[in-house]
Design a protein around this motif. Structure first.
Motif, PDB file in Angstrom:
ATOM      1  N   VAL A 297       0.834  -1.204   0.000  1.00 31.76           N
ATOM      2  CA  VAL A 297       0.000   0.000   0.000  1.00 31.76           C
ATOM      3  C   VAL A 297       0.867   1.251   0.000  1.00 31.76           C
ATOM      4  O   VAL A 297       0.616   2.211  -0.748  1.00 31.76           O
ATOM      5  CB  VAL A 297      -0.961  -0.016   1.209  1.00 31.76           C
ATOM      6  CG1 VAL A 297      -1.736   1.297   1.299  1.00 31.76           C
ATOM      7  CG2 VAL A 297      -1.933  -1.191   1.105  1.00 31.76           C
ATOM      8  N   ALA A 298       1.910   1.256   0.822  1.00 29.34           N
ATOM      9  CA  ALA A 298       2.776   2.432   0.905  1.00 29.34           C
ATOM     10  C   ALA A 298       3.526   2.690  -0.407  1.00 29.34           C
ATOM     11  O   ALA A 298       3.808   3.838  -0.753  1.00 29.34           O
ATOM     12  CB  ALA A 298       3.771   2.256   2.047  1.00 29.34           C
ATOM     13  N   ARG A 299       3.828   1.640  -1.153  1.00 24.67           N
ATOM     14  CA  ARG A 299       4.512   1.822  -2.439  1.00 24.67           C
ATOM     15  C   ARG A 299       3.624   2.470  -3.488  1.00 24.67           C
ATOM     16  O   ARG A 299       4.117   3.165  -4.381  1.00 24.67           O
ATOM     17  CB  ARG A 299       4.999   0.469  -2.977  1.00 24.67           C
ATOM     18  CG  ARG A 299       6.263  -0.057  -2.364  1.00 24.67           C
ATOM     19  CD  ARG A 299       6.914  -1.128  -3.237  1.00 24.67           C
ATOM     20  NE  ARG A 299       6.030  -2.236  -3.535  1.00 24.67           N
ATOM     21  CZ  ARG A 299       5.903  -3.319  -2.765  1.00 24.67           C
ATOM     22  NH1 ARG A 299       6.581  -3.405  -1.633  1.00 24.67           N
ATOM     23  NH2 ARG A 299       5.095  -4.304  -3.114  1.00 24.67           N
ATOM     24  N   HIS A 300       2.320   2.249  -3.404  1.00 25.97           N
ATOM     25  CA  HIS A 300       1.446   2.629  -4.513  1.00 25.97           C
ATOM     26  C   HIS A 300       0.566   3.856  -4.260  1.00 25.97           C
ATOM     27  O   HIS A 300       0.202   4.552  -5.220  1.00 25.97           O
ATOM     28  CB  HIS A 300       0.551   1.447  -4.893  1.00 25.97           C
ATOM     29  CG  HIS A 300       1.291   0.339  -5.565  1.00 25.97           C
ATOM     30  ND1 HIS A 300       1.892  -0.697  -4.872  1.00 25.97           N
ATOM     31  CD2 HIS A 300       1.563   0.104  -6.877  1.00 25.97           C
ATOM     32  CE1 HIS A 300       2.476  -1.517  -5.725  1.00 25.97           C
ATOM     33  NE2 HIS A 300       2.287  -1.063  -6.940  1.00 25.97           N
ATOM     34  N   VAL A 301       0.176   4.127  -3.032  1.00 33.06           N
ATOM     35  CA  VAL A 301      -0.756   5.228  -2.757  1.00 33.06           C
ATOM     36  C   VAL A 301       0.033   6.484  -2.399  1.00 33.06           C
ATOM     37  O   VAL A 301       0.837   6.463  -1.459  1.00 33.06           O
ATOM     38  CB  VAL A 301      -1.721   4.860  -1.617  1.00 33.06           C
ATOM     39  CG1 VAL A 301      -2.737   5.985  -1.404  1.00 33.06           C
ATOM     40  CG2 VAL A 301      -2.448   3.545  -1.937  1.00 33.06           C
ATOM     41  N   PRO A 302      -0.167   7.600  -3.115  1.00 36.45           N
ATOM     42  CA  PRO A 302       0.672   8.790  -2.936  1.00 36.45           C
ATOM     43  C   PRO A 302       0.770   9.305  -1.498  1.00 36.45           C
ATOM     44  O   PRO A 302       1.842   9.740  -1.075  1.00 36.45           O
ATOM     45  CB  PRO A 302      -0.006   9.825  -3.846  1.00 36.45           C
ATOM     46  CG  PRO A 302      -0.661   9.011  -4.912  1.00 36.45           C
ATOM     47  CD  PRO A 302      -1.115   7.756  -4.241  1.00 36.45           C
ATOM     48  N   SER A 303      -0.329   9.252  -0.739  1.00 38.24           N
ATOM     49  CA  SER A 303      -0.322   9.850   0.596  1.00 38.24           C
ATOM     50  C   SER A 303       0.279   8.954   1.665  1.00 38.24           C
ATOM     51  O   SER A 303       0.520   9.402   2.789  1.00 38.24           O
ATOM     52  CB  SER A 303      -1.756  10.216   1.013  1.00 38.24           C
ATOM     53  OG  SER A 303      -2.526   9.041   1.230  1.00 38.24           O
TER      54      SER A 303
END
Length: 445
Positions: A99-105
Motif C-alpha cells: 500500500v505504501a509503495r502505490h498510494v501517494p499519501s
C-alpha cells in the motif's frame, strides 16, 4: 420469479434481528431476497433465482464472487494455519509495504477492522495531532456509523442525524456542501484555528456518486495547508476502485495528509486502514499518544486476501477491463436515458456507475458528458447535474426504490436498493453481461 424461500427466511429473521437484517441498507421492499451463493458476476438466491450482480458487496468484490487462484490459495493457507494469534505476522508487513509503495499519501499504515473504525480512528488522530476539536465534513457525506460524522444541518445549526448521539458531539462538526468553495472558505475564515481536519470522500460515493468540480479538492488542500489543518480523504469506497492502485487521490492529483481505506483493501473480508505521512500516523499508540488498538486488527486471513487481491491487480489487466466495461455501461445508459428519461443524470467513473433520477435537464443534450457526469462547465447539463448530496436527495428517490429497482430485479439485475449507494462493475463481468444489463435498463426506464 418465485421468492417463497426468501420470504420465509425474512419472516424468521424478523423474530431475531432488528428489521430482519444486520445492515439497514439490506432492508429492501417488501423484503430482501436471501443470497445462497455467488458465481462470478452473479448471485443466486435461496429460491434459485440468478441475478447479474452490480452491488458487489457494496464495493469490496473487485473480482466478483470467484477469487483469483492466488487469492483463494492464500486465504485457504492462512485459514488452515490458525484463525488468529494476538501477535504480528509477516503478511501484514507485506500488505502495508504494498500500500505504501502505490498510494501517494501513504508512508505508514495502521490496519483495523472496518471502514467505520478507520474513519473513527482518523478523526481521533487528527484531533490528537493538531490539538484541535472541530471537523469539517460534507453534507450528506458518509463516513461510517460514528458519532462525530452522523450529523446534519449547516454551519452554526448542526444536530445529530440519528437518536443516540449527544448534541455535544455535533457541536464539534461543521457540515458544508460538497463542491461549494465559498461556504468552506467562510468556515475556515471563522473557525480555521479550531479545525483539526477536513474529512471528505474525493468523490461522494454514498450519495449518488457526485464528482468534484474542477479545482475543488485542490481548494481543500490549499485551505487546510493555510490553516494548519489536516486533509483526510475517505477512500473506503474509491480506494483501489477509482484511479487504480493510486486510488482517487492519484486520479485527481491531490494528496491528502491521511487516507482511510476499507472494502477492496481487504479482498472481500472485514477490514479498514488508516494511512498517511509517517509523522502523523506515528501518533498512534504505542508509538505516540493517540490510543488505537483492536483484537482482530491485521487479521492474517484478511491481510493475505487483501495483499494478493492488490498484487493480482498490479500484475494483470484488471483495471483496464473493469474501467472499459464501466465506461461502456455508462455510455449505454446515457443513450437510453436520452430516449426514455432525458431529465435523468448518469454518474460514475472508472468501474462505478449510477443513474440519478434528477427532475430537470436541458432540452439540448448534444454536448452532454457521454459516459457519466464529469462536472464539465461546458456541458449543457452542468447546471442540472448534482453538485451536492442535497441535489441527489432532491431526485425521485421513491421512483427508484419502488419501481425501477423492483423492475430491474425481476429482470435478473441486482442493483443497490436505493438512489444513493454506488454500483460496481467487476473483473468477472463480460461484454455480454453489459449488453444484457442495457436491455434491462431499456425495459425498466
Amino acid at each position: 420469479m418465485n421468492h417463497d424461500e426468501s420470504r420465509a427466511l425474512y419472516d424468521r429473521a424478523l423474530s431475531v434481528m432488528p428489521g430482519g437484517v444486520n445492515s439497514s441498507v439490506r432492508a429492501t421492499r417488501p423484503y430482501p431476497f436471501f443470497v445462497e451463493r455467488g458465481d462470478g458476476a452473479h448471485v443466486v438466491d435461496a429460491d434459485g433465482n440468478r441475478y447479474l450482480d452490480y452491488v458487489m458487496g457494496y464495493g469490496p468484490l473487485l473480482y466478483g464472487h470467484d477469487m483469483p487462484d492466488p487469492v483463494r490459495s492464500a486465504v485457504q493457507s492462512y485459514a488452515s494455519d490458525g484463525p488468529m494469534y494476538g501477535a504480528p505476522t509477516e503478511i501484514e508487513v507485506e500488505h502495508a509495504e504494498f500500500v505504501a509503495r502505490h498510494v501517494p499519501s501513504v508512508e505508514m499504515v495502521r490496519f483495523v477492522n472496518s471502514g467505520t473504525e478507520a474513519t473513527v480512528s482518523a478523526v481521533r488522530l487528527a484531533r490528537g495531532y493538531t490539538g484541535r476539536d472541530k471537523i469539517v465534513v460534507m453534507q450528506a457525506g458518509y463516513h461510517g456509523a460514528q458519532e462525530s460524522t452522523l450529523v446534519e444541518g449547516e454551519p452554526g445549526d448542526v444536530h445529530p442525524s440519528t437518536r443516540g448521539i449527544p448534541q455535544s458531539f455535533a457541536e464539534h462538526t461543521i457540515p458544508v456542501p460538497f463542491n461549494d468553495r465559498e461556504t468552506v472558505t467562510e468556515v475556515f475564515e471563522e473557525h480555521g484555528d479550531d479545525v483539526a481536519a477536513v474529512l471528505t470522500e474525493p468523490v461522494l460515493a454514498n450519495k449518488g456518486i457526485v464528482a468534484p468540480v474542477d479545482g475543488y479538492l485542490q481548494h481543500l488542500r490549499d485551505l487546510t495547508d493555510e490553516h494548519g489543518s489536516l486533509l483526510v480523504f475517505d477512500e473506503v469506497i474509491t480506494g483501489f476502485r477509482v484511479g487504480g492502485l493510486q486510488c482517487a487521490q492519484g486520479k485527481f492529483g491531490v494528496t491528502p495528509d491521511v487516507t482511510t481505506f476499507g472494502k477492496i483493501i481487504g479482498g472481500g473480508f472485514p477490514v479498514g486502514a488508516i494511512g498517511g505521512k509517517s509523522e502523523i500516523i506515528e501518533q498512534f499508540s504505542p508509538a505516540g499518544p493517540v490510543f488505537q488498538s483492536g483484537t482482530f486488527s491485521g487479521h492474517p486471513v484478511t491481510m493475505a486476501a487483501g495483499y494478493e487481491y492488490l498484487k493480482f491487480a498490479a500484475e494483470n489487466d484488471v483495471y483496464d477491463h473493469v474501467n472499459r466495461l464501466g465506461e461502456k455501461l455508462r455510455r449505454g445508459i446515457t443513450d437510453i436515458v436520452e430516449d426514455h428519461a432525458p431529465s435523468y443524470t448518469v454518474v460514475g467513473t472508472d468501474s462505478m456507475f449510477k443513474t440519478v433520477f434528477t427532475r430537470e435537464g436541458p432540452s439540448d443534450r448534444s454536448e452532454c458528458c457521454s459516459a457519466g457526469c464529469e462536472q464539465r462547465e461546458s456541458c449543457t447539463r452542468y447546471d442540472y447535474c448534482p453538485k451536492t448530496g442535497a441535489d441527489v436527495g432532491d431526485a425521485e428517490t421513491e421512483r427508484w426504490e419502488r419501481i425501477f429497482w423492483q423492475e430491474m430485479k425481476e429482470q435478473g439485475v441486482f442493483l443497490t436498493a436505493n438512489q444513493f449507494e454506488s454500483q460496481f462493475v467487476s473483473y468477472a463481468h463480460t461484454d455480454e453481461d453489459i449488453e444484457e444489463t442495457l436491455e434491462a435498463y431499456k425495459t425498466a426506464l
